[in-house]
Motif scaffolding. Structure first.
Motif, mmCIF file in Angstrom:
data_model
loop_
_atom_site.group_PDB
_atom_site.id
_atom_site.type_symbol
_atom_site.label_atom_id
_atom_site.label_comp_id
_atom_site.label_asym_id
_atom_site.label_seq_id
_atom_site.Cartn_x
_atom_site.Cartn_y
_atom_site.Cartn_z
ATOM 1 N N TYR A 66 4.828 8.455 1.629
ATOM 2 C CA TYR A 66 3.440 8.907 1.557
ATOM 3 C C TYR A 66 3.111 9.649 2.845
ATOM 4 O O TYR A 66 3.564 9.251 3.933
ATOM 5 N N VAL A 67 2.331 10.697 2.738
ATOM 6 C CA VAL A 67 2.000 11.544 3.895
ATOM 7 C C VAL A 67 1.477 10.706 5.056
ATOM 8 O O VAL A 67 1.874 10.911 6.212
ATOM 9 N N GLU A 68 0.626 9.725 4.785
ATOM 10 C CA GLU A 68 0.002 8.967 5.874
ATOM 11 C C GLU A 68 0.888 7.857 6.445
ATOM 12 O O GLU A 68 0.495 7.189 7.395
ATOM 13 N N ASN A 69 2.077 7.665 5.910
ATOM 14 C CA ASN A 69 2.977 6.614 6.414
ATOM 15 C C ASN A 69 3.802 7.162 7.577
ATOM 16 O O ASN A 69 4.992 7.437 7.465
ATOM 17 N N GLY A 70 3.143 7.281 8.727
ATOM 18 C CA GLY A 70 3.771 7.853 9.909
ATOM 19 C C GLY A 70 4.994 7.091 10.382
ATOM 20 O O GLY A 70 5.971 7.691 10.846
ATOM 21 N N ARG A 82 0.820 -1.219 0.000
ATOM 22 C CA ARG A 82 0.000 0.000 0.000
ATOM 23 C C ARG A 82 0.849 1.261 0.000
ATOM 24 O O ARG A 82 0.410 2.298 -0.482
ATOM 25 N N TYR A 83 2.078 1.201 0.512
ATOM 26 C CA TYR A 83 2.968 2.364 0.483
ATOM 27 C C TYR A 83 4.045 2.232 -0.587
ATOM 28 O O TYR A 83 5.000 2.988 -0.619
ATOM 29 N N ASP A 104 -0.390 12.016 -2.309
ATOM 30 C CA ASP A 104 0.392 13.028 -1.603
ATOM 31 C C ASP A 104 1.539 12.389 -0.836
ATOM 32 O O ASP A 104 1.347 11.441 -0.064
ATOM 33 N N ARG A 149 7.976 8.033 8.251
ATOM 34 C CA ARG A 149 8.326 9.430 8.528
ATOM 35 C C ARG A 149 9.119 9.516 9.828
ATOM 36 O O ARG A 149 10.127 10.221 9.907
ATOM 37 N N SER A 172 6.681 18.899 -0.151
ATOM 38 C CA SER A 172 5.603 17.987 -0.518
ATOM 39 C C SER A 172 5.755 17.634 -1.988
ATOM 40 O O SER A 172 6.267 18.430 -2.775
#
Length: 165
Positions: free
Chosen positions: A130-134, A33-34, A157, A137, A150
Motif C-alpha cells: 500500500y502506498v502509505e506503508n512506508g 490494516r495493510y 492505492d 516500501r 502503481s
C-alpha cells in the motif's frame, strides 16, 4: 524447502496446526490494516486452505515464522498472484505487532528473495505494498527492488516493486 532459518527466526511450511496463530494475527486491526482488513476465523481458514494448495501445486508458498525460543512471530511467503491480470510471483510477510521495528521484515524479505531467485531460480519477484506503508516500501528498496508501477490492492492505492535475476 519446507523449512528455512534466518539469524533470529525459523520458518515452517504452512499446515493446519498453524490456524489458531494465523487467526490471532489476522484479527489484529493494526496488523491487518495493510493486509486488506481484519479477517474472520472462517476467512483465515479459507486462506490457509488456499495457501496449502499453493504449496502442493507450485512447491513453494507460505511459511509460519517463529523466534528461536519458539514464539509465533508471523507469516511470510512466496506465491503466485494476479496483478492487473498478469501472473506474478510475490514475496510477502506479516508480523505480530510486538515484532515490528526490530528488523524482522528485512531479515525475512532477504531470505525470501534469496530463496526465490537463487534456489527456485525464478526470473523475478515482486513486492506489493500500500502506498502509505512506508516501512515495507523501505524494506524492498533496501533490498534493491525497483519501483515498477502503481496498482490497486483491495481498492486501495498500492505500488509494485520488482527485483530480477
Amino acid at each position: 524447502m519446507d523449512h528455512f532459518v534466518t539469524d533470529r527466526l525459523t520458518a515452517e511450511r504452512l499446515n493446519e496446526s498453524h490456524l489458531a496463530d494465523l487467526v490471532a494475527l489476522h484479527q489484529d486491526p493494526e496488523v491487518s490494516r495493510y493486509l486488506g482488513g481484519v479477517r474472520s476465523a472462517e476467512t483465515t481458514k479459507a486462506y490457509l486452505d488456499v495457501n496449502m494448495a499453493h504449496w502442493d501445486r507450485h512447491g513453494f508458498g507460505l511459511w509460519t515464522l517463529r523466534t528461536r525460543e519458539g514464539a509465533f512471530a508471523g507469516r511470510a511467503g512466496i506465491r503466485h498472484i494476479l496483478v492487473d491480470d498478469v501472473d506474478e510471483i510475490e514475496i510477502f510477510y506479516a508480523f505480530k505487532r510486538e515484532f515490528w521495528g526490530r528488523g524482522f521484515a528485512s531479515e525475512t524479505a532477504t531470505a525470501l528473495t534469496k530463496i526465490g531467485l537463487s534456489r527456485l531460480m525464478l526470473p523475478s519477484l515482486i513486492g506489493l505494498v500500500y502506498v502509505e506503508n512506508g516501512a515495507s516500501r523501505r524494506v524492498l528498496e533496501k533490498l534493491n527492488y525497483l519501483l515498477e508501477k502503481s496498482t490497486k490492492r483491495n481498492g486501495i492505492d498500492g505500488v509494485m516493486y520488482r527485483i530480477r535475476q
